[in-house]
Design an enzyme around this catalytic site. Structure first.
Site, PDB file in Angstrom:
ATOM      1  N   HIS A 108       0.842  -1.198   0.000  1.00  0.00           N
ATOM      2  CA  HIS A 108       0.000   0.000   0.000  1.00  0.00           C
ATOM      3  C   HIS A 108       0.885   1.260   0.000  1.00  0.00           C
ATOM      4  CE1 HIS A 108      -3.543   2.406   1.639  1.00  0.00           C
ATOM      5  NE2 HIS A 108      -2.518   3.194   1.873  1.00  0.00           N
ATOM      6  N   GLU A 109       1.876   1.283   0.904  1.00  0.00           N
ATOM      7  CA  GLU A 109       2.750   2.461   1.005  1.00  0.00           C
ATOM      8  C   GLU A 109       3.651   2.591  -0.225  1.00  0.00           C
ATOM      9  OE1 GLU A 109       2.200   4.710   3.175  1.00  0.00           O
ATOM     10  OE2 GLU A 109       0.749   3.440   4.196  1.00  0.00           O
TER      11      GLU A 109
ATOM     12  N   HIS B  48       1.930   4.426  -2.951  1.00  0.00           N
ATOM     13  CA  HIS B  48       2.016   5.892  -2.794  1.00  0.00           C
ATOM     14  C   HIS B  48       3.391   6.398  -3.247  1.00  0.00           C
ATOM     15  CE1 HIS B  48      -1.666   6.561  -0.585  1.00  0.00           C
ATOM     16  NE2 HIS B  48      -1.335   5.755   0.410  1.00  0.00           N
TER      17      HIS B  48
HETATM   18 ZN    ZN Z   1      -2.260   5.233   2.214  1.00  0.00          ZN
END
Ligand code: ZN
Length: 373
Positions: free
Chosen positions: A67-68, A71
Site C-alpha cells: 500500500h505504502e 504511494h
Molecule cells: Zn495510504
C-alpha cells in the site's frame, strides 16, 4: 518519528519500522491463530493454526508495505521527492518531501495506496478460486483479502491524514481551482469524519463491549488533530500572504560564536540576553546550529573554560530560510526549535517556536473573518 529502525530499501525507497509495528503484527497473528482460523476450520492441531497465522501475519504486513509502496512509487513517477516509508502500529506512512504542484498529482498519489489495497483484496479472492474451499490456507486468504478491501475502503474516508482526505482535497482543489478554499473545506470534512469515528468508537466500546472501538477512537482523534492543524496553517497562510520572512523574524538576535568557550559566552551574552536559545554561527557568520540555556547548564562548571560552543551537542542543524523569502514558508514543519534567517548566507535573524506561535496568532488576527467561508 522517534524509535524507528531501518528495514532496508525497496526500489530505492528507504523502509523504516516503528517498534509499535511489532504490537500490530502480534495482534494480527493472535487474532488469526486464536480466533479466525480455529473458528473457520475446527478440529485441527494448535500448531497448524499458529504456523498459518504467522505466515498470514507476514503477508498482512507485506500488504501494508505494498500500500505504502504504491504511494511512494506513484509520487516519484509524478516527479515528487520521496523521503522514506515508515510502518507503525496504526499502519504505514509515506513521507513525500514536496507538496503536490497540482490537484491531479495529489489525487493520483493519494488514491494509489487504497487502490493497491483493493487490488490485493481482489487478487486474494481470485486466488481462492484455485485453492480448495475448506482449507486453512483458504480461510487465511479469505480473511487477508477482506482485510485488504477493508483497509482500502477505510483509507478512503475523507479525513486527512487518511488517504481519502487527500483525495477529497485534490478533487476540491480541482473543482474550486483555489487551493486554500480546498484546504478549509477538506479540513472541515476531516473534523467531521474524525469526530464521527471517535463517537462511533466510544459507542461501540461502551455499549457493545467492542474493544476494536478504542482503535477507532484513536484514529478519529488523530484525524481531528490533523484537521485542526491544517485549518490553523491555512488561516495563518492567508494572513501571512504577501509578507516576507524579514518582516516577522526576530532581527539581529544574540548569537553564539562557534569558536567561543562556554564560559566566555555565558559571561558575555547568556547572562544578560533576553533569549533562551541562540543561533550558533561560524567565522563567516553562517548559522551552523543552535544552543539553549539548558545545553549550557549541562556543562560542568569546571569544564566551561575549555569547552567550545561548537563542541556542545546541538540538536540538529537548524533550518535556514532567506530573509527575502515568503513568510508562509515558516509554516512548514520545522526540523528543530529554531529557524535561522539568512541573507547571502549570513545570519540576520531567527524564528523560535515561541516566535512562530506569535506569528501564527498575529496572522490569524490579521486574516480576519473573511477567510472563514
Ligand atoms: Zn495510504
Amino acid at each position: 518519528m522517534r524509535g524507528t529502525f531501518s528495514l532496508g530499501a525497496v526500489a530505492g525507497v528507504p523502509v523504516r519500522a516503528h517498534w509499535s509495528v511489532l504490537g500490530l503484527a502480534a495482534l494480527i497473528v493472535v487474532l488469526l491463530g486464536d480466533a479466525v482460523l480455529p473458528r473457520a476450520v475446527p478440529g485441527l492441531a494448535r500448531g497448524q493454526y499458529w504456523s498459518t497465522a504467522v505466515v498470514g501475519g507476514c503477508v498482512f504486513m507485506l500488504s501494508l508495505l505494498i500500500h505504502e509502496m504504491a504511494h511512494a512509487l506513484v509520487a516519484r513517477w509524478c516527479g515528487l521527492k520521496v523521503g522514506s516509508i515508515t510502518v507503525w502500529g496504526l499502519g504505514g506512512y509515506t513521507e513525500v518531501e514536496e507538496k503536490a504542484k497540482n490537484p491531479r498529482v495529489e489525487l493520483v498519489v493519494a488514491a494509489a495506496g487504497p487502490l493497491a489495497s483493493v487490488a490485493l483484496g481482489g487478487l486474494g479472492f481470485l486466488v481462492l478460486m484455485i485453492i480448495p474451499g475448506k482449507s486453512l490456507t483458504a480461510s487465511a486468504v479469505t480473511w487477508l483479502s477482506s482485510m485488504n478491501l477493508l483497509i482500502g475502503a477505510f483509507n478512503l474516508l475523507p479525513g486527512a491524514p487518511l488517504d481519502g482526505g487527500r483525495v477529497l482535497h485534490g478533487l476540491l482543489w480541482w473543482r474550486f481551482k483555489d487551493r486554500s478554499r480546498a484546504d478549509r473545506a477538506s479540513a472541515r470534512a476531516g473534523h467531521f469524519v474524525g469526530t464521527t469515528l471517535v463517537a462511533a468508537g466510544l459507542f461501540g466500546t461502551v455499549f457493545a463491549g467492542w474493544l476494536g472501538g478504542l482503535w477507532l477512537v484513536l484514529v478519529g482523534w488523530f484525524i481531528v488533530a490533523a484537521a485542526r492543524q491544517e485549518l490553523t496553517v491555512t488561516i495563518a497562510s492567508a494572513g501571512l500572504r504577501g509578507m516576507l520572512v524579514r518582516e516577522v523574524m526576530t532581527a539581529d538576535p544574540d548569537r553564539a560564536p562557534a569558536w567561543m568557550t562556554v564560559g566566555e559566552f555565558i559571561g558575555k551574552t547568556a547572562l544578560t540576553s533576553r533569549q533562551s536559545i541562540f543561533p550558533v554561527v561560524d567565522l563567516t557568520g553562517a548559522p551552523i546550529g543552535s544552543v539553549t540555556l539548558a545545553a549550557l547548564m549541562a556543562v560542568p562548571r569546571q569544564s566551561r573554560g575549555v569547552t567550545r560552543i561548537d563542541a556542545l551537542p546541538t540538536r540538529r542543524p537548524v533550518r535556514a530560510v532567506e530573509a527575502g523569502g515568503e513568510a508562509t514558508e515558516l509554516l512548514q514543519p520545522a526540523g528543530g526549535q529554531l529557524i535561522a534567517v539568512v541573507e547571502a548566507g549570513v545570519l540576520v535573524g531567527m524564528v523560535t517556536a515561541a516566535d512562530l506561535d506569535r506569528i501564527v496568532g498575529q496572522a490569524i488576527l490579521r486574516a480576519g473573518p473573511d477567510t472563514a467561508d
